[in-house]
Structures are given as structure tokens and as C-alpha cells.
Design a protein around this motif. Structure first.
Motif, PDB file in Angstrom:
ATOM      1  N   PRO A 119       0.801  -1.227   0.000  1.00  0.00           N
ATOM      2  CA  PRO A 119       0.000   0.000   0.000  1.00  0.00           C
ATOM      3  C   PRO A 119       0.833   1.277   0.000  1.00  0.00           C
ATOM      4  O   PRO A 119       1.976   1.312   0.444  1.00  0.00           O
ATOM      5  N   THR A 120       0.199   2.338  -0.493  1.00  0.00           N
ATOM      6  CA  THR A 120       0.701   3.693  -0.364  1.00  0.00           C
ATOM      7  C   THR A 120      -0.271   4.455   0.528  1.00  0.00           C
ATOM      8  O   THR A 120      -1.442   4.605   0.179  1.00  0.00           O
ATOM      9  N   VAL A 121       0.202   4.899   1.672  1.00  0.00           N
ATOM     10  CA  VAL A 121      -0.633   5.581   2.661  1.00  0.00           C
ATOM     11  C   VAL A 121      -0.313   7.068   2.633  1.00  0.00           C
ATOM     12  O   VAL A 121       0.856   7.455   2.676  1.00  0.00           O
TER      13      VAL A 121
ATOM     14  N   SER B 133      -9.852  -3.670  11.048  1.00  0.00           N
ATOM     15  CA  SER B 133     -10.381  -3.628   9.681  1.00  0.00           C
ATOM     16  C   SER B 133      -9.404  -4.271   8.702  1.00  0.00           C
ATOM     17  O   SER B 133      -8.195  -4.308   8.935  1.00  0.00           O
ATOM     18  N   ILE B 134      -9.963  -4.785   7.598  1.00  0.00           N
ATOM     19  CA  ILE B 134      -9.149  -5.322   6.514  1.00  0.00           C
ATOM     20  C   ILE B 134      -9.497  -4.553   5.248  1.00  0.00           C
ATOM     21  O   ILE B 134     -10.606  -4.666   4.722  1.00  0.00           O
ATOM     22  N   VAL B 135      -8.550  -3.773   4.764  1.00  0.00           N
ATOM     23  CA  VAL B 135      -8.790  -2.891   3.620  1.00  0.00           C
ATOM     24  C   VAL B 135      -8.236  -3.547   2.359  1.00  0.00           C
ATOM     25  O   VAL B 135      -7.060  -3.900   2.303  1.00  0.00           O
ATOM     26  N   LEU B 136      -9.110  -3.696   1.344  1.00  0.00           N
ATOM     27  CA  LEU B 136      -8.734  -4.384   0.109  1.00  0.00           C
ATOM     28  C   LEU B 136      -8.992  -3.536  -1.130  1.00  0.00           C
ATOM     29  O   LEU B 136      -8.895  -4.040  -2.249  1.00  0.00           O
ATOM     30  N   ARG B 137      -9.353  -2.260  -0.939  1.00  0.00           N
ATOM     31  CA  ARG B 137      -9.611  -1.391  -2.082  1.00  0.00           C
ATOM     32  C   ARG B 137      -9.107   0.014  -1.787  1.00  0.00           C
ATOM     33  O   ARG B 137      -8.865   0.367  -0.637  1.00  0.00           O
TER      34      ARG B 137
ATOM     35  N   ILE C   3     -16.195   2.237   3.470  1.00  0.00           N
ATOM     36  CA  ILE C   3     -16.246   3.650   3.860  1.00  0.00           C
ATOM     37  C   ILE C   3     -17.574   3.921   4.558  1.00  0.00           C
ATOM     38  O   ILE C   3     -18.643   3.637   4.018  1.00  0.00           O
ATOM     39  N   ILE C   4     -17.505   4.454   5.770  1.00  0.00           N
ATOM     40  CA  ILE C   4     -18.732   4.737   6.520  1.00  0.00           C
ATOM     41  C   ILE C   4     -18.971   6.227   6.687  1.00  0.00           C
ATOM     42  O   ILE C   4     -20.058   6.631   7.110  1.00  0.00           O
TER      43      ILE C   4
ATOM     44  N   LEU D  74      -2.540  -0.636  -2.906  1.00  0.00           N
ATOM     45  CA  LEU D  74      -3.685   0.255  -2.726  1.00  0.00           C
ATOM     46  C   LEU D  74      -3.225   1.687  -2.529  1.00  0.00           C
ATOM     47  O   LEU D  74      -2.102   1.941  -2.087  1.00  0.00           O
ATOM     48  N   GLN D  75      -4.120   2.607  -2.829  1.00  0.00           N
ATOM     49  CA  GLN D  75      -3.879   4.026  -2.590  1.00  0.00           C
ATOM     50  C   GLN D  75      -4.793   4.472  -1.451  1.00  0.00           C
ATOM     51  O   GLN D  75      -6.013   4.505  -1.608  1.00  0.00           O
ATOM     52  N   ILE D  76      -4.205   4.801  -0.313  1.00  0.00           N
ATOM     53  CA  ILE D  76      -4.948   5.280   0.849  1.00  0.00           C
ATOM     54  C   ILE D  76      -4.697   6.780   0.955  1.00  0.00           C
ATOM     55  O   ILE D  76      -3.555   7.214   1.101  1.00  0.00           O
ATOM     56  N   GLY D  77      -5.758   7.577   0.867  1.00  0.00           N
ATOM     57  CA  GLY D  77      -5.606   9.026   0.782  1.00  0.00           C
ATOM     58  C   GLY D  77      -5.151   9.683   2.071  1.00  0.00           C
ATOM     59  O   GLY D  77      -4.968   9.031   3.111  1.00  0.00           O
TER      60      GLY D  77
END
Length: 246
Positions: free
Chosen positions: A150-152, A180-184, A199-200, A168-171
Motif C-alpha cells: 500500500p501507499t498511505v 479492519s481489513i482494507v482491500l480497495r 467507507i462509513i 492500494l492508494q490510501i488518501g
């Protein structure tokens, strides 16, 4: 004659190597290398209320120790040094419980709180002033080559036990809830929770302090309350219809 003797006693290849070594040492001791370390040190006092004095921070914060070792390993890795960067990374893992591959790019002012069990992969990029809690994994999902971690973005918060997997691209200013498990990909100023992560909320928590990572909306509770309210309304309607039929 004297110049010829000097050139014989000190071959050009030796001079080149000495010059390269001096250049590497100069870069290592320059402000560009130590500036991120100072930012890592200062951010601890800003984000950890338990940090009381500099002596305690220097000797008792494994997140700071892991980052110091990583910055040295990454510096050597970027200059093509073999084995030693990986050994430094392994030593850091043994001493702190935090595993950071020498190839990972870590921005300045990053704070790894507690840190036990944190794993950051080879091609991961972590933005400035990101807050990472224990048990976090920034990992890959297979044996693919190239950019696979990932890129955070900057000022992100990754809660305890969260997993961010893949290229992944985390903004910027993203908040990832614990476990949590982030896959997108996640755009900036979002809050993500769940398995898989979803996303909530957007923008609502952008002004919160990074330490307030417990203030996450409970979407399941909101949905349940809405359903209960709807059921009550339907029951009242049925009761009213029953009274009219009599």
C-alpha cells in the motif's frame, strides 16, 4: 617524477572508492538524514500523553527505535548495499517486534505507537505524520513483483490490528478502524471500518485529533435502530387497522 610515483602508489580506482565513501559518510551525517529522525522524536511528545521526558522517549519507545534502524537500513538499501540493510531490519524486528523492510519509504513524523506486531512491506509508502498502532500490516496479496504494497497518504490513522493489503492508494487523513481489513483504494478524508473495510463516512472526522481514533460512527447500530423504529410504526398501523375492523 614525484607525480608519477604518487599516481603509482595511489591508483585512480582507490581514489574513486575513497571519494565515494567520503561522499556517503557526508550524506549520512547531513541534516537531510537526521531531520526525519528529529521529526519522529518530536511527534511522540505531541501524540502520546504518556511521554514525560526525552530520556524516557529515547530509551523506552520501540516505535522510535524501529524507525531509527529503518532509516539507516533504507539509506544503505538505496545505495545498493547488500545483506546489511536486511540484517539491520531483522535486528530491529528482534529488538522491537516491528518489521519494516529496508525498501519501504517512511515519511517524517511517523509515530508507531506500542508497535508490537507491525509489519510494513518492501514497496510500502507511508506518508508524513501517519499514526500506526500495534498489530498493523501493510502487506501484499501474492507473489507479484513490482509495487505490491500500500501507499498511505499523510496524517492517516491506522487502528490496532488493521490490515491493508495489496497495491492500494490510501488518501490523506484517512482513518482506518481497529481490526479492519482494507482491500480497495480509499480516497482522502474517509473513515473505514469492517471486514472487508468499507467507507462509513466522508469528511466528517477530518478535524478530529489523530488520537481520537475511537470516535467512529456505528453504522450497524444506526441501521438496527432504524429497523426497530420501522417495526414499531408497522405494529401501530396494524393495531389501528385491527381496531377499525372491529
Amino acid at each position: 617524477m614525484q607525480q608519477s610515483l604518487d599516481s603509482i602508489s595511489d591508483p585512480p580506482s582507490t581514489k574513486t572508492q575513497d571519494s565515494a565513501h567520503k561522499s556517503m559518510l557526508k550524506n549520512l551525517l547531513s541534516g537531510g538524514f537526521f531531520e526525519p529522525l528529529l521529526s519522529d522524536f518530536r511527534i511522540i511528545f505531541e501524540r502520546d500523553p504518556a511521554a514525560r521526558n526525552w530520556l524516557e522517549v529515547v530509551f523506552c519507545y520501540p516505535g522510535l527505535h524501529a524507525l531509527c534502524l529503518h532509516r539507516l537500513a533504507h539509506w544503505l538499501h538505496g545505495r545498493g548495499v547488500g545483506f546489511i540493510p536486511r540484517f539491520i531490519s531483522h535486528l530491529g524486528r528482534f529488538l522491537t517486534g516491528i518489521e519494516i523492510h529496508p525498501g519501504a519509504e517512511i515519511g517524517q513524523g511517523v509515530f508507531i505507537d506500542h508497535g508490537m506486531g507491525v509489519v510494513i512491506g518492501e514497496t510500502a509508502i507511508v506518508g508524513d505524520y501517519t499514526l500506526i498502532y500495534q498489530g498493523v500490516t501493510l502487506g501484499g496479496t501474492g507473489k507479484e513483483t513490482g509495487k505490491r504494497h500500500p501507499t498511505v497518504g499523510k496524517n492517516a490513522v491506522i487502528g490496532a490490528g488493521a490490515k491493508v493489503l495489496g497495491n492500494l492508494q490510501i488518501g490523506d487523513r484517512v482513518r482506518i478502524g481497529a481490526g479492519s481489513i482494507v482491500l480497495r483504494n480509499i480516497p482522502s478524508d474517509c473513515t473505514v471500518v469492517g471486514i472487508p473495510g468499507r467507507i462509513i463516512s466522508r469528511n466528517e472526522n477530518a478535524s478530529l485529533s489523530p488520537l481520537e481514533h475511537g470516535k467512529l460512527p456505528d453504522m450497524e447500530a444506526t441501521v438496527i435502530r432504524s429497523l426497530l423504529s420501522r417495526v414499531e410504526q408497522l405494529e401501530k398501523q396494524l393495531q389501528a387497522l385491527g381496531v377499525k375492523s372491529h
